[in-house]
Scaffold this motif. Structure first.
Motif, PDB file in Angstrom:
ATOM      1  N   HIS A 131     105.806  90.357  47.438  1.00 44.17           N
ATOM      2  CA  HIS A 131     104.614  91.170  47.664  1.00 44.17           C
ATOM      3  C   HIS A 131     104.959  92.660  47.601  1.00 44.17           C
ATOM      4  O   HIS A 131     106.034  93.064  48.017  1.00 44.17           O
ATOM      5  CB  HIS A 131     103.960  90.748  48.989  1.00 44.17           C
ATOM      6  CG  HIS A 131     104.000  91.738  50.087  1.00 44.17           C
ATOM      7  ND1 HIS A 131     103.049  92.711  50.232  1.00 44.17           N
ATOM      8  CD2 HIS A 131     104.877  91.910  51.090  1.00 44.17           C
ATOM      9  CE1 HIS A 131     103.346  93.438  51.296  1.00 44.17           C
ATOM     10  NE2 HIS A 131     104.445  92.987  51.837  1.00 44.17           N
ATOM     11  N   SER A 166     103.054  90.891  43.267  1.00 46.30           N
ATOM     12  CA  SER A 166     101.714  91.469  43.458  1.00 46.30           C
ATOM     13  C   SER A 166     101.755  92.979  43.464  1.00 46.30           C
ATOM     14  O   SER A 166     102.754  93.593  43.821  1.00 46.30           O
ATOM     15  CB  SER A 166     101.093  90.975  44.768  1.00 46.30           C
ATOM     16  OG  SER A 166     101.950  91.231  45.847  1.00 46.30           O
ATOM     17  N   LEU A 210      99.732  88.885  40.859  1.00 48.43           N
ATOM     18  CA  LEU A 210      98.809  88.677  41.973  1.00 48.43           C
ATOM     19  C   LEU A 210      98.314  90.037  42.454  1.00 48.43           C
ATOM     20  O   LEU A 210      98.984  91.051  42.257  1.00 48.43           O
ATOM     21  CB  LEU A 210      99.508  87.955  43.132  1.00 48.43           C
ATOM     22  CG  LEU A 210     100.093  86.575  42.844  1.00 48.43           C
ATOM     23  CD1 LEU A 210     100.866  86.072  44.059  1.00 48.43           C
ATOM     24  CD2 LEU A 210      98.997  85.580  42.485  1.00 48.43           C
ATOM     25  N   GLU A 248      96.785  92.221  45.829  1.00 49.69           N
ATOM     26  CA  GLU A 248      96.774  92.182  47.298  1.00 49.69           C
ATOM     27  C   GLU A 248      96.372  93.538  47.844  1.00 49.69           C
ATOM     28  O   GLU A 248      96.451  94.551  47.142  1.00 49.69           O
ATOM     29  CB  GLU A 248      98.172  91.839  47.815  1.00 49.69           C
ATOM     30  CG  GLU A 248      99.228  92.853  47.372  1.00 49.69           C
ATOM     31  CD  GLU A 248     100.374  93.025  48.342  1.00 49.69           C
ATOM     32  OE1 GLU A 248     100.114  93.192  49.548  1.00 49.69           O
ATOM     33  OE2 GLU A 248     101.532  93.011  47.870  1.00 49.69           O
ATOM     34  N   THR A 288      93.946  86.371  37.680  1.00 50.17           N
ATOM     35  CA  THR A 288      94.663  86.597  38.941  1.00 50.17           C
ATOM     36  C   THR A 288      94.259  85.558  39.991  1.00 50.17           C
ATOM     37  O   THR A 288      95.055  85.196  40.853  1.00 50.17           O
ATOM     38  CB  THR A 288      94.433  88.033  39.477  1.00 50.17           C
ATOM     39  OG1 THR A 288      93.029  88.299  39.549  1.00 50.17           O
ATOM     40  CG2 THR A 288      95.093  89.059  38.572  1.00 50.17           C
TER      41      THR A 288
END
Ligand SMILES: [Zn+2]
Length: 255
Positions: A154, A174, A198, A200, A243
């Motif tokens: 992340h 992400s 991704l 976020e 996504t």
């Protein structure tokens, strides 16, 4: 749209908020946890909003390590709640707070091995906090200890060669709202294969640029999609679907 990393238990008035987010097209969020108490709170939220939340249980690495008793209780929690947990996270290695934390990086590395082995034992993916020079260490721990584990790096910030290794291994990466105004994150986004990207918010973490003064919520995902679509000369519809499919591939096969 799916927010692939948010600290949902840090928000208040969630009933009202979730209703608003759902009306704006947010279908699910991956809600990560920071410690034992936070893991309990996230699972309580999962009880209240079972279809909206993909629950992550973990120990944020920029915090003091859990006591032995807390970790043992957390292991029992993960085992008993396994069917309602979507990932182990947020876990990783400290970077920003490392000077202020009482334990050594080596101790955090050993703890991370315990966490990824727990994920492997329960066939769960991991949500990773692994930034700057720690990204490479975490990548190497995964490769050595749990090579078949599914992982999401992340808000990655890493040297280009490390990012390439991470994506070549099939891990998901992400970007946050920062991608809309910061070149470093734009360069990262350009390196992530379409099938591993991704989106976020890491909410409620605050952002700058066009987000200055606005509370971070999953509604920012749409702004990221519109920005990336324009930048990549593709349609927001395509990116929204792509996504979402990616988040589903990473987290969604579990409830
Ligand atoms: Zn986070």
């Amino acid at each position: 749209m799916i927010d692939a990393h948010i600290h949902l238990e840090k928000y208040d008035n969630l009933a009202e908020r979730i209703e608003k987010w759902q009306a704006a097209g947010i279908e699910k969020v991956v809600a990560v946890s920071n410690d034992l108490a936070s893991s309990y709170r996230t699972l309580e939220l999962k009880t209240q909003y079972p279809d909206f939340i993909l629950a992550g249980c973990g120990f944020h690495p920029e915090m003091p390590l859990p006591t032995h008793a807390d970790f043992q209780e957390w292991l029992r929690l993960v085992k008993s709640e396994r069917e309602r947990i979507a990932c182990i996270g947020e876990i990783g290695l400290p970077h920003y707070e490392i000077e202020n934390l009482p334990a050594s990086l080596q101790t955090y590395q050993e703890f991370l091995v315990d966490c990824v082995k727990t994920a492997e034992e329960h066939h769960l993916p991991v949500a990773l906090h692994a930034v700057h020079d720690k990204a490479k260490i975490v990548y190497e721990i995964l490769k050595k200890e749990t090579p078949s584990l599914s992982a999401h790096f992340h808000w990655l910030k890493a040297p280009a060669d490390v990012t390439r290794n991470i994506t070549a291994s099939g891990y998901f990466v992400s970007v946050t709202p920062e991608v809309c105004y910061r070149e470093r994150d734009q360069q990262l986004a350009a390196m992530i294969p379409e099938n591993q990207l991704l989106l976020e918010t890491d909410g409620p973490w605050p952002f700058q640029g066009p987000f200055t003064g606005h509370e971070t919520t999953p509604l920012f995902i749409e702004t990221i999609i519109n920005y990336l679509a324009q930048k990549n000369n593709t349609s927001p519809h395509f990116l929204r679907q792509k996504t979402k499919d990616n988040a589903w591939n990473m987290y969604g096969y579990l409830k």
